[in-house]
Design an enzyme around this catalytic site. Structure first.
Site, PDB file in Angstrom:
ATOM      1  N   ARG A 291      32.961  20.826 -57.573  1.00 34.20           N
ATOM      2  CA  ARG A 291      32.991  19.175 -57.495  1.00 34.20           C
ATOM      3  C   ARG A 291      32.141  18.699 -58.455  1.00 34.20           C
ATOM      4  O   ARG A 291      32.286  17.591 -59.057  1.00 34.20           O
ATOM      5  CB  ARG A 291      33.246  18.773 -56.142  1.00 34.20           C
ATOM      6  CG  ARG A 291      31.777  18.450 -55.402  1.00 34.20           C
ATOM      7  CD  ARG A 291      31.935  18.213 -53.788  1.00 34.20           C
ATOM      8  NE  ARG A 291      32.292  19.481 -53.556  1.00 34.20           N
ATOM      9  CZ  ARG A 291      33.389  19.909 -52.576  1.00 34.20           C
ATOM     10  NH1 ARG A 291      34.019  18.632 -52.025  1.00 34.20           N
ATOM     11  NH2 ARG A 291      33.570  20.863 -52.011  1.00 34.20           N
TER      12      ARG A 291
ATOM     13  N   LYS B 132      24.497  39.085 -70.734  1.00 31.44           N
ATOM     14  CA  LYS B 132      24.159  40.257 -71.507  1.00 31.44           C
ATOM     15  C   LYS B 132      22.677  40.325 -71.563  1.00 31.44           C
ATOM     16  O   LYS B 132      22.135  41.083 -72.417  1.00 31.44           O
ATOM     17  CB  LYS B 132      24.711  40.056 -72.982  1.00 31.44           C
ATOM     18  CG  LYS B 132      26.228  40.214 -73.147  1.00 31.44           C
ATOM     19  CD  LYS B 132      26.828  39.695 -74.622  1.00 31.44           C
ATOM     20  CE  LYS B 132      28.190  39.598 -74.761  1.00 31.44           C
ATOM     21  NZ  LYS B 132      28.573  38.885 -75.830  1.00 31.44           N
TER      22      LYS B 132
ATOM     23  N   ARG C 102      22.766  23.532 -63.767  1.00 27.75           N
ATOM     24  CA  ARG C 102      22.433  24.116 -62.344  1.00 27.75           C
ATOM     25  C   ARG C 102      22.289  25.577 -62.386  1.00 27.75           C
ATOM     26  O   ARG C 102      22.808  26.201 -63.285  1.00 27.75           O
ATOM     27  CB  ARG C 102      24.144  23.668 -61.759  1.00 27.75           C
ATOM     28  CG  ARG C 102      24.006  24.791 -60.507  1.00 27.75           C
ATOM     29  CD  ARG C 102      25.012  24.652 -59.521  1.00 27.75           C
ATOM     30  NE  ARG C 102      25.100  23.161 -59.060  1.00 27.75           N
ATOM     31  CZ  ARG C 102      26.118  22.953 -57.911  1.00 27.75           C
ATOM     32  NH1 ARG C 102      26.863  23.603 -57.417  1.00 27.75           N
ATOM     33  NH2 ARG C 102      25.596  21.401 -57.464  1.00 27.75           N
TER      34      ARG C 102
ATOM     35  N   HIS D  68      18.852  18.240 -55.881  1.00 32.21           N
ATOM     36  CA  HIS D  68      20.129  17.793 -56.365  1.00 32.21           C
ATOM     37  C   HIS D  68      20.371  16.429 -56.805  1.00 32.21           C
ATOM     38  O   HIS D  68      21.044  15.732 -55.760  1.00 32.21           O
ATOM     39  CB  HIS D  68      21.100  18.306 -55.648  1.00 32.21           C
ATOM     40  CG  HIS D  68      22.583  18.470 -55.893  1.00 32.21           C
ATOM     41  ND1 HIS D  68      23.168  17.955 -57.214  1.00 32.21           N
ATOM     42  CD2 HIS D  68      23.705  18.985 -55.617  1.00 32.21           C
ATOM     43  CE1 HIS D  68      24.454  18.108 -57.018  1.00 32.21           C
ATOM     44  NE2 HIS D  68      24.754  18.779 -56.384  1.00 32.21           N
TER      45      HIS D  68
END
Lengths: 313, 176
Positions: free
Chosen positions: A64, A92, A114, A142
């Site tokens: 979301r 990688k 994030r 957050h």
């Protein structure tokens, strides 16, 4: 004109709510009001960020938040690029900073990040010229979730000041709890953190919250209950009780809900585990703000992208 | 050039606007009046009231915040709060009167026209302003003007004050 309309936003990045002033937070919420209106039009798009490039750099899973940022950027007419940790050069062995610098070298204006490491967004902000928006960094913050939670509470009650808000569950590992705590206390709400001692250290009292280990002790006195997700990825650890035990002591069960204030407002940042931290009857009931949170999240993210996008280098 | 206009002057300018607008729209079944925040909003409200007294019927109302449509966002840096746009009436098919306090470069009007096109397609859009101070940067002109000022230096500000928001009606031409 009121003092709020005179307020100037000066933050080029949004890294957390801890650094914002109460006026900054109110300013974002007020700005989000205008963006909410945009989503009610038949043409749900404004040209505010036309020609700008926003990159979603998600090094951790998200549905979301990523979708919400993507839609927000699109409604502002920005170009949006999706980048995920999996299947990219990160797998990688490229470092976060190198990856970010490479993305920036393509001419990006705002990077939404994030990451599982607390402080990842701050690290990027220090090395990059573009704006950085934190979409969740480890157990740190957050901020857009905190803002949309406050927005939703303000919409419901018409105010934040004086509200009694319980945040319940795995507090220690929750960036949502921290962002909510910082913003709510700045705006004059009383925050009660609820959870087992293993997931809620006493040290949270230093951040201005009341710490309670018995949900039933406070269930009848709060205006808002924000239920956090039980994070199954940690459930095997010794910190965590069994699921049944957790539900019994810290779940919002129907029985417990009956002992709440009549107009209690129930929130959950999602994704929710129905029947574990929250009963389905409550989550889908009239006192649940869960879907409003998602709707408001879009307006908040439009406001945030717009505001950080206006601050010149 | 005068640099101050008082309550009486502003009242006469508005009367003049109302008369001209009422004459032109007498044959229309309905009209929508949309003000540009914030002084244009107040002015539009006043025009709507007086037009009603002049027998203009079915006046729809709206308020436009043009911040998100400006072309100079990146040049002027952080701006004051973006306010919601409120256009709940259907603007399709009927004439629309756009109202602002001061017409200067024309860029606000350009932004307002862009914004309006996202809401619908009026049969015609007309522009009413209290003051035209010249200095256009775009090919935009007003249809109804309360006061035309010539030779206002670019660095000067034309400050419109209205009773509802500022306690009195006044127009000041002053250095920034």
């Amino acid at each position: 004109m009121t003092a709020e309309t005179q307020h100037r936003w000066t933050h080029k990045h949004l890294l957390g709510l801890e650094q914002l002033s109460a006026d900054d937070i109110r300013f974002v919420l007020d700005t989000a009001d205008s963006f909410k209106e945009v989503s009610t039009r038949s043409i749900k798009k404004v040209p505010a960020l036309r020609g700008r490039v926003v990159v979603n750099a998600f090094f951790e899973d998200s549905t979301r938040t990523r979708t919400s940022f993507t839609l927000a950027a699109q409604r502002l007419s920005a170009d949006i690029l999706d980048f995920s940790g999996k299947g990219s050069s990160v797998s990688k062995g490229e470092t976060l900073i190198d990856t970010a610098r490479n993305i920036e070298a393509m001419g990006v204006d705002i990077i939404v990040i994030r990451h599982s490491a607390a402080g990842a967004a701050l690290q990027l902000a220090k090395t990059m010229k573009c704006s950085v928006v934190n979409a969740g960094d480890g157990a740190h913050e957050h901020p857009t979730q905190g803002l949309l939670d406050l927005y939703t509470m303000r919409e419901r009650f018409g105010r934040i000041e004086g509200l009694k808000v319980a945040i319940v569950g795995d507090i220690a590992n929750s960036r949502v709890a921290r962002s909510n705590l910082f913003a709510l206390t700045k705006l004059g709400a009383e925050v009660i953190l609820v959870g087992p001692p293993t997931l809620l250290p006493k040290s949270f009292e230093q951040l201005g919250a009341r710490v309670v280990h018995n949900f039933d002790e406070i269930v009848g006195e709060v205006d808002v209950i924000n239920m956090l997700r039980v994070q199954f990825e940690r459930i095997k650890s010794s910190q965590f009780p069994s699921v049944r035990e957790f539900t019994r002591f810290f779940g919002l069960t129907w029985d417990r809900f009956q002992r709440c204030k009549k107009d209690v407002f129930v929130m959950h940042p999602g994704p929710m585990n129905r029947g574990i931290e929250i009963s389905s009857d409550i989550a889908d009931g009239p006192q649940s703000g869960i879907l409003q949170q998602v709707t408001n999240g879009l307006a908040i993210r439009m406001a945030v992208l717009f505001l950080v996008g206006q601050v010149l280098v | 050039m005068r640099n101050q206009y008082d309550e009486g002057d502003v009242g006469r300018m508005i009367d003049h606007l109302v008369t001209a607008i009422a004459t032109d729209f007498a044959g229309d079944r309905s009209i929508n009046i949309v003000g540009i925040r914030t002084r244009g909003e107040t002015l539009a409200e006043r025009l709507a009231q007086q037009l009603k007294q002049h027998g203009v019927k079915n006046i729809g109302r709206g308020v436009l915040d043009i911040t998100l449509y400006r072309d100079d966002l990146s040049e002027i840096g952080p701006r004051p709060l973006v306010r919601p746009t409120q256009i709940s009436v259907d603007i399709n098919g009927a004439p629309l009167l756009l109202v602002d306090d001061v017409l200067f470069t024309g860029r606000s009007i350009r932004a307002a026209l862009d914004a309006l096109s996202d809401f619908g397609r009026p049969s015609a859009i007309r522009l009413a302003v209290l003051v035209d101070r010249g200095g256009r940067e775009l090919p935009i002109q007003a249809d109804y003007v309360g006061l035309t000022l010539k030779d206002v230096p670019r660095g000067h500000r034309v400050n419109v004050k209205l009773r509802e928001t500022d306690g009195r009606d006044e127009i000041l031409v002053e250095p920034k």
